[in-house]
Write a protein that holds these residues in place. Structure first.
Motif, mmCIF file in Angstrom:
data_model
loop_
_atom_site.group_PDB
_atom_site.id
_atom_site.type_symbol
_atom_site.label_atom_id
_atom_site.label_comp_id
_atom_site.label_asym_id
_atom_site.label_seq_id
_atom_site.Cartn_x
_atom_site.Cartn_y
_atom_site.Cartn_z
ATOM 1 N N SER A 34 0.851 -1.192 0.000
ATOM 2 C CA SER A 34 0.000 0.000 0.000
ATOM 3 C C SER A 34 0.884 1.239 0.000
ATOM 4 O O SER A 34 1.999 1.212 0.539
ATOM 5 C CB SER A 34 -0.921 0.023 1.225
ATOM 6 O OG SER A 34 -1.810 -1.071 1.200
ATOM 7 N N GLY A 52 2.325 5.116 0.901
ATOM 8 C CA GLY A 52 2.554 5.769 2.172
ATOM 9 C C GLY A 52 1.462 6.771 2.508
ATOM 10 O O GLY A 52 0.631 7.134 1.675
ATOM 11 N N GLN A 53 1.483 7.244 3.753
ATOM 12 C CA GLN A 53 0.496 8.214 4.218
ATOM 13 C C GLN A 53 0.919 9.630 3.831
ATOM 14 O O GLN A 53 2.116 9.930 3.723
ATOM 15 C CB GLN A 53 0.350 8.112 5.737
ATOM 16 C CG GLN A 53 -0.111 6.759 6.241
ATOM 17 C CD GLN A 53 -1.552 6.454 5.838
ATOM 18 O OE1 GLN A 53 -2.375 7.354 5.717
ATOM 19 N NE2 GLN A 53 -1.847 5.174 5.627
ATOM 20 N N ASN A 54 -0.084 10.480 3.609
ATOM 21 C CA ASN A 54 0.138 11.916 3.356
ATOM 22 C C ASN A 54 1.092 12.169 2.188
ATOM 23 O O ASN A 54 1.925 13.077 2.226
ATOM 24 C CB ASN A 54 0.678 12.599 4.615
ATOM 25 C CG ASN A 54 -0.257 12.443 5.804
ATOM 26 O OD1 ASN A 54 -1.477 12.536 5.649
ATOM 27 N ND2 ASN A 54 0.306 12.183 6.980
ATOM 28 N N THR A 114 3.611 10.434 1.064
ATOM 29 C CA THR A 114 4.985 9.907 1.117
ATOM 30 C C THR A 114 5.127 8.729 0.147
ATOM 31 O O THR A 114 4.170 8.001 -0.119
ATOM 32 C CB THR A 114 5.348 9.454 2.540
ATOM 33 O OG1 THR A 114 4.390 8.471 2.976
ATOM 34 C CG2 THR A 114 5.317 10.634 3.497
ATOM 35 N N LYS A 134 6.612 5.155 -0.886
ATOM 36 C CA LYS A 134 7.225 3.880 -0.526
ATOM 37 C C LYS A 134 7.746 3.230 -1.809
ATOM 38 O O LYS A 134 7.312 3.566 -2.918
ATOM 39 C CB LYS A 134 6.204 2.956 0.145
ATOM 40 C CG LYS A 134 5.777 3.376 1.537
ATOM 41 C CD LYS A 134 4.830 2.330 2.124
ATOM 42 C CE LYS A 134 4.418 2.662 3.549
ATOM 43 N NZ LYS A 134 3.499 1.632 4.095
ATOM 44 N N LYS A 193 -3.045 1.929 -4.080
ATOM 45 C CA LYS A 193 -3.420 0.866 -3.161
ATOM 46 C C LYS A 193 -3.735 -0.389 -3.969
ATOM 47 O O LYS A 193 -4.303 -0.307 -5.066
ATOM 48 C CB LYS A 193 -4.639 1.271 -2.334
ATOM 49 C CG LYS A 193 -5.064 0.217 -1.324
ATOM 50 C CD LYS A 193 -6.298 0.665 -0.549
ATOM 51 C CE LYS A 193 -6.740 -0.409 0.439
ATOM 52 N NZ LYS A 193 -7.952 0.000 1.182
ATOM 53 N N ALA A 233 -2.887 7.333 -5.091
ATOM 54 C CA ALA A 233 -3.155 7.744 -3.720
ATOM 55 C C ALA A 233 -3.008 9.256 -3.577
ATOM 56 O O ALA A 233 -2.290 9.908 -4.349
ATOM 57 C CB ALA A 233 -2.193 7.029 -2.765
ATOM 58 N N ASP A 234 -3.693 9.801 -2.599
ATOM 59 C CA ASP A 234 -3.675 11.261 -2.386
ATOM 60 C C ASP A 234 -2.259 11.758 -2.132
ATOM 61 O O ASP A 234 -1.549 11.268 -1.240
ATOM 62 C CB ASP A 234 -4.557 11.620 -1.185
ATOM 63 C CG ASP A 234 -6.025 11.333 -1.446
ATOM 64 O OD1 ASP A 234 -6.400 11.268 -2.630
ATOM 65 O OD2 ASP A 234 -6.787 11.161 -0.464
ATOM 66 N N VAL A 237 0.571 11.503 -3.778
ATOM 67 C CA VAL A 237 1.786 10.844 -4.269
ATOM 68 C C VAL A 237 2.234 11.425 -5.610
ATOM 69 O O VAL A 237 3.443 11.495 -5.889
ATOM 70 C CB VAL A 237 1.591 9.316 -4.384
ATOM 71 C CG1 VAL A 237 1.345 8.689 -3.039
ATOM 72 C CG2 VAL A 237 0.476 8.972 -5.358
ATOM 73 N N THR A 261 4.140 14.631 -4.869
ATOM 74 C CA THR A 261 5.417 14.289 -4.235
ATOM 75 C C THR A 261 6.396 13.723 -5.249
ATOM 76 O O THR A 261 7.589 14.068 -5.257
ATOM 77 C CB THR A 261 5.199 13.265 -3.101
ATOM 78 O OG1 THR A 261 4.286 13.798 -2.152
ATOM 79 C CG2 THR A 261 6.506 12.920 -2.413
#
Length: 462
Positions: free
Chosen positions: A111, A113-115, A117, A119, A170, A185-186, A188, A191
């Protein structure tokens, strides 16, 4: 005197001395089954059902299995196939080569990363990890050794050329394959562009990346593999709903026909007519031809509410498809009228059929052991189906894992076209032979049961 001397005709007794008249075909049938056992032996000795349950990685390894060739890697603890490069998945929709998209075997679906980030999922450690970690250590660190890469390897990873790939979506396991869900994902994407300055990501408009994997998993060959996986996951449901429940219900039907053939038959005729009438009225109500008020006036508001609650459908007119619903209502109305008229015309025939059923019930009572025939026939057919499926799975998986042939010059992210289970011509012929034997044996079992019942019932009449 005339009556006393009159000759009384006695019915001809059933012929007791009987023998099989199809010896030649019986010998042919037995010989065919010798061939069936030979085919089964080949399948059981060479087949590998794991190759149907789990997918293949980009090296030809079967996920979830200790592989000998061509990949030579132990993947027993890594059952889930994952496609790490979203751009390559999107590219496959253009050139039609999803089977060649790089995939690896993991112990769970990753999955993001959060916020926002990032992975990473990196390739197998023995190929690219600078520290040469073990597979176990690679799994414990969630497949991420991006920080240990050289600057050159980091640069190629940012261009989505590996050895590490960003986790941007995800994913959830569907038949041991990680299916992307929910799009990027939100955070990414921003980022990836601002902090990493990575390669431009493929568009996931209308779920194109998710659909690429879904379409790949639902093609005819993959559908066969998914059916095998389903049997492994839900065999208890198949056993209860597909085997035990039909057997119990059929025996209950026989009991009902024995003690209340007339009531059961007339009830069935009535229910069929009422269902046809109800379907016609419902369609006209949804089309707006019959107002809801008319139904409420007849059935009452409380009953209408119960109907809506139990069916989960509103009886209010549907604004969409009114023409279609009106046409369907007209067709259902014609069918209902014809069914009602047919029922009236066939009343005498139905009464005759009830009498026949009662006589048949009497014959069954005189020979209760005949009730075992459908049960034994059913169990025989179940055993045949299980045997056929078991052998078919092994036989289908007896093929060799070979590298696919394609024009790799069209591929931006890979130099090879993936692997597939290849069935040679002899295996295909054996599958056809196995299928023909299955169908022939089904009809043999059914005919054998019918012959047995006919012989028992014939003795009742003679």
């Amino acid at each position: 005197m005339g009556v006393e001397n009159a000759s009384v005709s006695t019915p001809t007794k059933i012929k007791e001395e009987r023998s099989c008249h199809d010896i030649l075909f019986l010998i042919l049938f037995v010989g065919f089954w010798v061939g069936m056992f030979c085919v089964a032996g080949i399948g059981l000795s060479e087949g590998d059902p794991w190759s149907l349950v789990f997918g293949l990685d980009y090296k030809g390894n079967v996920c979830g299995k200790d592989n000998q060739s061509p990949g030579n890697m132990n993947m027993e603890n890594y059952k889930y196939r994952y496609w790490p490069n979203v751009n390559e998945v999107k590219e496959s929709t253009i050139i039609g080569a999803m089977a060649g998209v790089r995939s690896i075997c993991l112990d769970s679906c990753p999955s993001p990363g959060q916020n926002g980030t990032i992975k990473w999922v990196c390739d197998y450690p023995q190929d690219s990890d600078p520290l040469s970690r073990s597979m176990e250590a690679w799994a414990e660190m969630k497949y991420d050794y991006y920080a240990d890469l050289s600057e050159e390897a980091k640069s190629t990873s940012l261009q989505l050329q590996g050895p590490c790939y960003p986790v941007l979506m995800k994913s959830t396991s569907i038949y041991w394959s990680c299916q992307f869900t929910g799009g990027y994902a939100d955070g990414v994407e921003s980022t990836w562009e601002s902090e990493y300055e990575g390669k431009e990501l493929a568009s996931d408009k209308d779920g194109a990346i998710e659909d690429a994997i879904n379409d790949y998993l639902t093609d005819p060959v993959k559908l066969m593999e998914r059916l095998v996986a389903d049997l492994g996951e839900a065999w208890e449901v198949v056993l209860v709903c597909g085997l035990l429940a039909p057997l119990i219900l059929s025996l209950m039907y026989l009991v009902l026909m024995r003690f209340c053939a007339g009531c059961f038959t007339w009830l069935l005729v009535l229910v069929v007519n009422l269902l046809a009438l109800g379907l016609t009225l419902y369609t006209f109500v949804k089309a707006g031809v019959i107002g809801n008020d008319a139904i409420t006036a007849v059935a009452g508001e409380e009953n209408v509410a119960k109907i809506e609650d139990s069916s989960g459908q509103s009886l209010d007119a549907s604004e969409e498809n009114k023409k279609l619903l009106t046409a369907m209502g007209a067709v259902f109305a014609v069918i209902t009228v014809l069914l009602f008229l047919f029922t009236i015309v066939m009343i005498t025939r139905i009464k005759l059929a009830i009498k026949v059923l009662k006589v048949a019930s009497m014959a069954v009572v005189k020979n209760l052991t005949v009730l075992l025939v459908p049960v034994l026939t059913y169990l025989w057919l179940v055993a045949l189906v299980l045997y056929w499926l078991f052998v078919a799975i092994f036989l289908y998986s007896s093929g060799d894992i070979k590298e696919r042939v394609c024009d790799s010059s069209q591929l931006e992210y890979s130099t090879q076209c993936g692997w597939e289970l290849h069935l040679d011509q002899n295996l295909k012929y054996m599958l056809v032979y196995h299928l023909f034997g299955f169908l022939w044996t089904i009809y043999f079992i059914i005919a054998f049961g019918q012959m047995t019942v006919a012989g028992v019932i014939a003795q009742y009449y003679w």
